[in-house]
Design a protein around this motif. Structure first.
Motif, PDB file in Angstrom:
ATOM      1  N   SER A 168      12.951   4.998  63.550  1.00 33.09           N
ATOM      2  CA  SER A 168      12.677   6.411  63.278  1.00 33.09           C
ATOM      3  C   SER A 168      13.588   7.314  64.111  1.00 33.09           C
ATOM      4  N   PHE A 169      13.976   6.848  65.295  1.00 31.92           N
ATOM      5  CA  PHE A 169      14.906   7.629  66.113  1.00 31.92           C
ATOM      6  C   PHE A 169      16.264   7.725  65.418  1.00 31.92           C
ATOM      7  N   ARG A 170      16.715   6.585  64.919  1.00 32.48           N
ATOM      8  CA  ARG A 170      18.011   6.490  64.250  1.00 32.48           C
ATOM      9  C   ARG A 170      18.056   7.371  62.994  1.00 32.48           C
ATOM     10  N   LYS A 171      16.919   7.411  62.310  1.00 32.01           N
ATOM     11  CA  LYS A 171      16.828   8.144  61.053  1.00 32.01           C
ATOM     12  C   LYS A 171      17.009   9.645  61.266  1.00 32.01           C
ATOM     13  N   ILE A 172      16.509  10.124  62.401  1.00 32.55           N
ATOM     14  CA  ILE A 172      16.492  11.557  62.648  1.00 32.55           C
ATOM     15  C   ILE A 172      17.709  12.010  63.442  1.00 32.55           C
ATOM     16  N   LEU A 173      18.442  11.036  64.010  1.00 33.20           N
ATOM     17  CA  LEU A 173      19.545  11.341  64.915  1.00 33.20           C
ATOM     18  C   LEU A 173      20.643  12.252  64.326  1.00 33.20           C
ATOM     19  N   PRO A 174      21.148  11.966  63.122  1.00 34.62           N
ATOM     20  CA  PRO A 174      22.225  12.813  62.606  1.00 34.62           C
ATOM     21  C   PRO A 174      21.822  14.283  62.524  1.00 34.62           C
ATOM     22  N   ALA A 175      20.617  14.548  62.018  1.00 30.60           N
ATOM     23  CA  ALA A 175      20.167  15.931  61.878  1.00 30.60           C
ATOM     24  C   ALA A 175      20.012  16.590  63.247  1.00 30.60           C
ATOM     25  N   ILE A 176      19.412  15.871  64.188  1.00 25.48           N
ATOM     26  CA  ILE A 176      19.162  16.455  65.512  1.00 25.48           C
ATOM     27  C   ILE A 176      20.481  16.765  66.228  1.00 25.48           C
ATOM     28  N   ILE A 177      21.432  15.830  66.153  1.00 28.18           N
ATOM     29  CA  ILE A 177      22.716  16.064  66.828  1.00 28.18           C
ATOM     30  C   ILE A 177      23.422  17.289  66.255  1.00 28.18           C
ATOM     31  N   SER A 178      23.388  17.417  64.915  1.00 30.11           N
ATOM     32  CA  SER A 178      24.025  18.583  64.303  1.00 30.11           C
ATOM     33  C   SER A 178      23.359  19.862  64.788  1.00 30.11           C
ATOM     34  N   ILE A 179      22.022  19.856  64.861  1.00 28.31           N
ATOM     35  CA  ILE A 179      21.306  21.055  65.302  1.00 28.31           C
ATOM     36  C   ILE A 179      21.682  21.414  66.738  1.00 28.31           C
ATOM     37  N   MET A 180      21.759  20.399  67.594  1.00 28.67           N
ATOM     38  CA  MET A 180      22.108  20.648  68.995  1.00 28.67           C
ATOM     39  C   MET A 180      23.504  21.254  69.122  1.00 28.67           C
ATOM     40  N   LEU A 181      24.442  20.768  68.289  1.00 26.42           N
ATOM     41  CA  LEU A 181      25.801  21.313  68.309  1.00 26.42           C
ATOM     42  C   LEU A 181      25.787  22.773  67.858  1.00 26.42           C
ATOM     43  N   LEU A 182      25.003  23.039  66.820  1.00 25.41           N
ATOM     44  CA  LEU A 182      24.891  24.399  66.297  1.00 25.41           C
ATOM     45  C   LEU A 182      24.311  25.331  67.365  1.00 25.41           C
ATOM     46  N   VAL A 183      23.296  24.833  68.059  1.00 23.84           N
ATOM     47  CA  VAL A 183      22.671  25.621  69.128  1.00 23.84           C
ATOM     48  C   VAL A 183      23.692  25.883  70.236  1.00 23.84           C
ATOM     49  N   GLY A 184      24.430  24.847  70.616  1.00 20.98           N
ATOM     50  CA  GLY A 184      25.449  25.000  71.663  1.00 20.98           C
ATOM     51  C   GLY A 184      26.471  26.056  71.300  1.00 20.98           C
ATOM     52  N   ILE A 224      31.770  19.527  65.548  1.00 21.95           N
ATOM     53  CA  ILE A 224      32.669  19.182  66.656  1.00 21.95           C
ATOM     54  C   ILE A 224      34.073  19.719  66.361  1.00 21.95           C
ATOM     55  N   ALA A 225      34.479  19.622  65.099  1.00 20.33           N
ATOM     56  CA  ALA A 225      35.770  20.188  64.700  1.00 20.33           C
ATOM     57  C   ALA A 225      35.777  21.699  64.941  1.00 20.33           C
ATOM     58  N   ALA A 226      34.631  22.354  64.669  1.00 21.50           N
ATOM     59  CA  ALA A 226      34.538  23.799  64.901  1.00 21.50           C
ATOM     60  C   ALA A 226      34.706  24.129  66.382  1.00 21.50           C
ATOM     61  N   ALA A 235      31.042  26.288  74.536  1.00 23.95           N
ATOM     62  CA  ALA A 235      30.298  25.714  73.408  1.00 23.95           C
ATOM     63  C   ALA A 235      30.093  24.215  73.599  1.00 23.95           C
ATOM     64  N   ALA A 236      31.140  23.543  74.087  1.00 25.23           N
ATOM     65  CA  ALA A 236      31.036  22.093  74.316  1.00 25.23           C
ATOM     66  C   ALA A 236      30.009  21.792  75.403  1.00 25.23           C
ATOM     67  N   GLU A 237      30.054  22.596  76.484  1.00 21.44           N
ATOM     68  CA  GLU A 237      29.105  22.391  77.584  1.00 21.44           C
ATOM     69  C   GLU A 237      27.665  22.607  77.135  1.00 21.44           C
ATOM     70  N   MET A 238      27.448  23.709  76.411  1.00 23.01           N
ATOM     71  CA  MET A 238      26.101  24.030  75.924  1.00 23.01           C
ATOM     72  C   MET A 238      25.593  22.934  74.983  1.00 23.01           C
ATOM     73  N   TYR A 264      38.229  26.064  70.786  1.00 17.93           N
ATOM     74  CA  TYR A 264      38.997  25.753  71.986  1.00 17.93           C
ATOM     75  C   TYR A 264      40.457  26.163  71.808  1.00 17.93           C
ATOM     76  N   ILE A 265      40.986  25.920  70.618  1.00 16.78           N
ATOM     77  CA  ILE A 265      42.383  26.258  70.364  1.00 16.78           C
ATOM     78  C   ILE A 265      42.602  27.773  70.410  1.00 16.78           C
ATOM     79  N   PHE A 266      41.644  28.520  69.818  1.00 17.83           N
ATOM     80  CA  PHE A 266      41.819  29.973  69.781  1.00 17.83           C
ATOM     81  C   PHE A 266      41.375  30.652  71.066  1.00 17.83           C
ATOM     82  N   ASN A 267      40.338  30.106  71.689  1.00 16.85           N
ATOM     83  CA  ASN A 267      39.818  30.726  72.900  1.00 16.85           C
ATOM     84  C   ASN A 267      39.262  29.622  73.793  1.00 16.85           C
ATOM     85  N   GLN A 268      40.097  29.241  74.761  1.00 19.38           N
ATOM     86  CA  GLN A 268      39.779  28.074  75.573  1.00 19.38           C
ATOM     87  C   GLN A 268      38.402  28.170  76.219  1.00 19.38           C
ATOM     88  N   GLU A 269      38.124  29.352  76.791  1.00 22.10           N
ATOM     89  CA  GLU A 269      36.863  29.552  77.511  1.00 22.10           C
ATOM     90  C   GLU A 269      35.665  29.346  76.588  1.00 22.10           C
TER      91      GLU A 269
END
Lengths: 176, 158
Positions: free
Chosen positions: B35-51, A14-16, A31-34, A21-26
């Motif tokens: 079991s949902f709670r146990k897996i949540l941190p890993a899954i959320i991180s993966i979703m952020l990475l994918v985003g 989230i920090a990333a 990334a946040a939306e995705m 966002y700071i360097f490139n708003q778009e």
């Protein structure tokens, strides 16, 4: 404190996004939306799977599972693995808790691996979608190769996994 | 649609279970939450990475990398991209169809689609958490081999 430690990767990512966002708003907004779209999909899709797994866990006795999907269940076990794999929905990580439950209840490893293979390639709703997007010939070839290949691979993996490793997996599955 | 069906099945099963045995149902929900709670941190991180990665890579880039003239290198890129990324089918299939229309070759598309569904490097930590390293690597490795075979066959017949 405990909870921050547990979610340290998520906090970092989230920090990333904020840094983006700071360097490139778009880029940051995108990334946040995705990310949110993915998390939202996971949060809506996964709870019913866990509820079903929880119910199966308390209601299906080990003997029943062993009878239908155990070491000696034969073709029956393979067919059941195919049916639950193909009738499913959602990304592969949704299949992991189900696979762990099957292992915990004494299902044969080869059938569980086969179930994961079918879930990844031959989910019925997705097959329809694949035909619509990429054509019948492509899809038939895809499934026609995947299903027999996953059967072979499942038994191969079962042979390659040592007794000790399998025991470790089953013990772990019991803790979920 | 899928979500509605899933919730209906889970809701119905929960109701039947509750009517039969309240205590057991409560226990099952406790297990489900655990079991949902146990897996949540890993899954959320993966979703952020994918985003983040989806934001960084756009369809034009992909189209350039695995387009019509990309050849073997395009196949290698498609295999790699498919193995790493985690794109839901309702995004990936239309994308694959659009790439085909845009001139991408069938083998590249086959490589992308097959690795995308069967191989999951991003979800590997979760898979290891559920099983173990040995089994997770074997499953992903063999799924990769199947994807390569499929690519070769598609290359020969389409």
């Amino acid at each position: 404190m405990e909870i921050i430690k547990e979610f340290k990767w998520a906090v970092g990512l989230i920090a990333a996004i904020l840094a983006f966002y700071i360097f490139n708003q778009e880029l940051g907004v995108k990334a946040a939306e995705m990310s949110w779209a993915n998390i939202y999909q996971m949060l809506t899709l996964v709870p019913p799977i866990f509820i079903l797994v929880g119910l199966l866990d308390v209601w299906v006795p080990k003997e029943t599972m062993v009878k239908y999907m155990g070491q000696e269940s034969g073709l029956k076990g393979l067919i059941i693995a195919f049916i639950i794999g193909t009738a499913s929905a959602g990304p592969l990580y949704g299949a992991f808790p189900i696979a762990a439950l099957l292992l915990k209840k004494g299902a044969r490893l080869a059938y569980v691996i086969f179930f994961l293979g079918i879930w990844s390639s031959t989910k019925l709703p997705i097959v329809m979608f694949e035909i619509a997007s990429l054509g019948l010939k492509f899809t038939v070839l895809h499934i026609g190769l995947s299903v027999p290949a996953f059967i072979l691979i499942s038994f191969l993996i079962e042979k390659l996994v040592s007794e000790q490793s399998l025991n470790e997996v089953r013990t772990k599955a019991a803790s979920f | 649609m899928t979500v509605t069906v899933l919730y209906s099945i889970a809701g119905f099963a929960l109701l039947v279970s509750f009517l039969k045995d309240k205590k057991k149902t409560k226990m099952s929900l406790k297990k489900a939450w655990g079991s949902f709670r146990k897996i949540l941190p890993a899954i959320i991180s993966i979703m952020l990475l994918v985003g983040i990665s989806l934001a960084l890579i756009n369809p034009q880039t992909i189209s350039k990398l695995i387009g019509a003239e990309s050849g073997i290198l395009g196949i290698v890129i498609a295999l790699t991209a498919g193995s790493i990324s985690l794109i839901p089918p309702f995004v990936s299939f239309p994308l694959a169809a659009a790439l085909l229309d845009g001139g991408a070759g069938y083998p590249q598309i086959a490589a992308f689609v097959a690795t995308l569904s069967g191989v999951g490097l991003l979800t590997l930590p979760v898979e290891i958490q559920y099983f173990n390293k040995n089994l997770a690597l074997l499953r992903n490795g063999t799924a990769f081999v199947i994807a390569v075979l499929f690519t070769i066959i598609i290359g020969m017949v389409m």
